[in-house]
Design a protein around this motif. Structure first.
Motif, PDB file in Angstrom:
ATOM      1  N   GLN A   1       0.849  -1.197   0.000  1.00 56.15           N
ATOM      2  CA  GLN A   1       0.000   0.000   0.000  1.00 56.15           C
ATOM      3  C   GLN A   1       0.880   1.240   0.000  1.00 56.15           C
TER       4      GLN A   1
ATOM      5  N   GLU B   1      -3.329   3.384   0.900  1.00 58.94           N
ATOM      6  CA  GLU B   1      -4.250   2.964  -0.158  1.00 58.94           C
ATOM      7  C   GLU B   1      -3.563   1.983  -1.097  1.00 58.94           C
ATOM      8  N   ASN B   2      -4.371   1.222  -1.834  1.00 58.68           N
ATOM      9  CA  ASN B   2      -3.815   0.292  -2.808  1.00 58.68           C
ATOM     10  C   ASN B   2      -3.070   1.057  -3.899  1.00 58.68           C
ATOM     11  N   ILE B   3      -2.020   0.450  -4.417  1.00 60.88           N
ATOM     12  CA  ILE B   3      -1.216   1.089  -5.465  1.00 60.88           C
ATOM     13  C   ILE B   3      -1.986   1.054  -6.785  1.00 60.88           C
ATOM     14  N   TYR B   4      -2.145   2.223  -7.382  1.00 64.27           N
ATOM     15  CA  TYR B   4      -2.913   2.324  -8.623  1.00 64.27           C
ATOM     16  C   TYR B   4      -2.017   2.049  -9.835  1.00 64.27           C
ATOM     17  N   ASN B   5      -0.859   2.718  -9.890  1.00 59.19           N
ATOM     18  CA  ASN B   5       0.066   2.544 -11.018  1.00 59.19           C
ATOM     19  C   ASN B   5       1.370   1.963 -10.475  1.00 59.19           C
TER      20      ASN B   5
END
Length: 226
Positions: free
Chosen positions: A115, A119-123
């Motif tokens: 994270q 938050e979760n990694i987007y890219n």
């Protein structure tokens, strides 16, 4: 600083620079050397390091190194120094460096399940590139700070990676996989990690705005050659 400047001119890799500085530190500890011989010793250490890490085509020739000295010197004198240095190290110059170990462990230092800032990694690719950049800055920080020369290479390498993860906002700061691979716990790394982060902040824009110029083996998804 002068050694790093010469490394830029010679287009040497980060691993070569780190080994060269380590060889210089060990050699200087056993000798009392002043200008202008100091410049000669710096280049001698870079050449020995280059013979360890560089491709044959990128190993600087003695004639090229002599031309970089502030004061003229014969090639034979430079070759004599190389023999003196090899004798001092008993021909064992493959010293472990934090740079080599950092690059070796970097591909395992980040995972898509991590994270970033909670938050979760987007890219994921972008985050890996950002981490790579911060790791390079942390390695430069460790190279500039004299006290870091006293830290074991394995401990410093792991602390560089943990400090970089913290600066990038990645959690956990020291994944279970890294603990299993290195046998270092987060508590064992805490003191050196905190020091690196503080130094990184202290150098601030000066450290971030100046590109050392020498090449790094770090790249996304790249596992360095042994």
């Amino acid at each position: 600083d002068w050694t790093c400047t010469m490394a830029v001119k010679l287009k040497l890799t980060t691993q070569t620079v780190h080994l060269g500085v380590k060889l210089l530190d060990h050699f200087m500890a056993g000798h009392d050397i002043e200008d202008p011989q100091l410049y000669l010793v710096c280049l001698g250490c870079l050449q020995l390091a280059a013979k360890t890490h560089e491709k044959e085509s990128n190993i600087p020739r003695g004639s090229k190194l002599v031309s970089l000295l502030p004061e003229p010197l014969s090639l034979s004198a430079f070759l004599s120094l190389e023999f003196v240095m090899l004798s001092f190290f008993q021909w064992s110059i493959c010293l472990p460096t934090s740079c080599y170990l950092t690059e070796l462990l970097l591909p395992h230092c980040i995972h898509p399940t991590d994270q970033q800032f909670g938050e979760n990694i987007y890219n994921f690719k972008t985050v890996k590139e950002d981490l790579q950049m911060v790791v390079k800055e942390m390695m430069d920080t460790g190279l500039q700070e004299e006290s870091m020369m006293l830290v074991m290479p394995s401990l410093l390498a792991c602390s560089i990676l943990q400090a970089s993860r913290k600066v990038c906002g990645l959690s956990p700061s020291w994944p279970n996989l890294m603990e299993k691979l290195t046998r270092y716990t987060s508590d064992q790394l805490e003191m050196v990690t905190d020091s690196l982060i503080s130094l990184h902040k202290l150098f601030g824009e000066e450290a971030l705005g100046v590109d050392e110029g020498y090449q790094s083996n770090l790249s996304v998804g790249y596992s360095p050659e042994k």
